[in-house]
Design a protein around this motif. Structure first.
Motif, mmCIF file in Angstrom:
data_model
loop_
_atom_site.group_PDB
_atom_site.id
_atom_site.type_symbol
_atom_site.label_atom_id
_atom_site.label_comp_id
_atom_site.label_asym_id
_atom_site.label_seq_id
_atom_site.Cartn_x
_atom_site.Cartn_y
_atom_site.Cartn_z
ATOM 1 N N GLU A 168 -9.333 7.614 0.921
ATOM 2 C CA GLU A 168 -7.993 8.197 0.798
ATOM 3 C C GLU A 168 -7.887 9.472 1.627
ATOM 4 O O GLU A 168 -8.872 9.981 2.168
ATOM 5 N N THR A 225 -6.604 -8.276 -6.143
ATOM 6 C CA THR A 225 -6.569 -9.008 -4.871
ATOM 7 C C THR A 225 -6.111 -8.050 -3.757
ATOM 8 O O THR A 225 -5.510 -7.014 -4.029
ATOM 9 N N SER A 276 -5.913 8.655 -6.301
ATOM 10 C CA SER A 276 -5.597 7.528 -7.188
ATOM 11 C C SER A 276 -6.630 7.359 -8.297
ATOM 12 O O SER A 276 -6.331 6.789 -9.344
ATOM 13 N N GLU A 316 -11.084 -3.168 2.028
ATOM 14 C CA GLU A 316 -11.178 -4.421 2.798
ATOM 15 C C GLU A 316 -11.100 -4.140 4.295
ATOM 16 O O GLU A 316 -11.847 -4.710 5.093
ATOM 17 N N CYS A 351 -7.844 1.055 3.036
ATOM 18 C CA CYS A 351 -8.386 0.260 1.936
ATOM 19 C C CYS A 351 -9.817 -0.196 2.225
ATOM 20 O O CYS A 351 -10.256 -0.280 3.382
HETATM 21 N N1 THU Z 1 -6.886 -0.223 -2.379
HETATM 22 C C1 THU Z 1 -7.869 -0.892 -1.725
HETATM 23 O O1 THU Z 1 -8.853 -0.295 -1.272
HETATM 24 N N2 THU Z 1 -7.737 -2.230 -1.582
HETATM 25 C C2 THU Z 1 -6.690 -2.967 -2.060
HETATM 26 O O2 THU Z 1 -6.619 -4.146 -1.805
HETATM 27 C C3 THU Z 1 -5.699 -2.334 -2.913
HETATM 28 C C4 THU Z 1 -5.684 -0.841 -2.888
HETATM 29 C C5 THU Z 1 -7.026 1.234 -2.553
HETATM 30 C C6 THU Z 1 -6.067 2.053 -1.742
HETATM 31 C C7 THU Z 1 -6.006 3.323 -2.562
HETATM 32 O O3 THU Z 1 -7.078 4.153 -2.196
HETATM 33 C C8 THU Z 1 -6.231 2.850 -3.985
HETATM 34 O O4 THU Z 1 -6.799 1.569 -3.898
HETATM 35 C C9 THU Z 1 -4.974 2.784 -4.817
HETATM 36 O O5 THU Z 1 -3.973 2.086 -4.170
#
Ligand code: THU
Length: 142
Positions: free
Chosen positions: A49, A89, A27, A60, A58
């Motif tokens: 990822e 968010t 991403s 969080e 993610c």
């Molecule tokens: N992602 C996060 O780490 N936290 C979020 O709240 C939104 C998305 C990451 C997942 C993925 O690696 C990238 O952002 C794109 O979606």
């Protein structure tokens, strides 16, 4: 409840630092999350990822995992940093995981631009499903 400026600054720095460790070759979207525990400790996580995209975790959820693995389950605030022009968010899955341990905390989203979002978990995930549905919330503090 707002946290003091000094703790907010510490959270912001922790989130920026950990975002630089993100593994996000697919991403290109690096995220850093920093959790402030009630005892003042800070736990942070970045997104990780995977070539099998759906296995991505993610930032969080990784921050929550770090905290829980250290024996910490009570939190005051969560700050999320993305190196973008607008704040981000938490995704829906992360809202559910945050709610498990911290249904009332403030979530602060910051970025490289001037805009910030500060919002409560109750607002991000109203009428949530959680430990209260089992009527055995004590297991969170066991
Ligand atoms: N992602 C996060 O780490 N936290 C979020 O709240 C939104 C998305 C990451 C997942 C993925 O690696 C990238 O952002 C794109 O979606």
């Amino acid at each position: 409840m707002s946290i003091p400026e000094s703790q907010r600054d510490a959270l912001r720095q922790a989130a920026i630092d950990i975002s630089q460790k993100a593994w996000c070759p697919y991403s290109g979207f690096a995220v850093g999350a920093a959790l402030l525990a009630v005892d003042g400790r800070i736990f942070s996580g970045c997104n990780v990822e995977n070539a099998s995209y759906g296995l991505t975790v993610c930032a969080e959820r990784n921050a929550i995992g770090q905290a829980v693995a250290a024996g910490c389950r009570e939190f005051q605030a969560l700050l999320i940093f993305t190196a973008t022009q607008q704040p981000t968010t938490p995704c829906g899955a992360c809202r559910q995981v945050i709610t498990e341990f911290a249904p009332d905390i403030d979530v602060i989203s910051v970025c490289d631009g001037p805009n910030e979002i500060q919002v409560s978990m109750r607002e991000l995930l109203p009428r949530s499903f959680g430990p209260h549905n089992f009527d055995q919330t004590s297991r969170l503090t066991e």
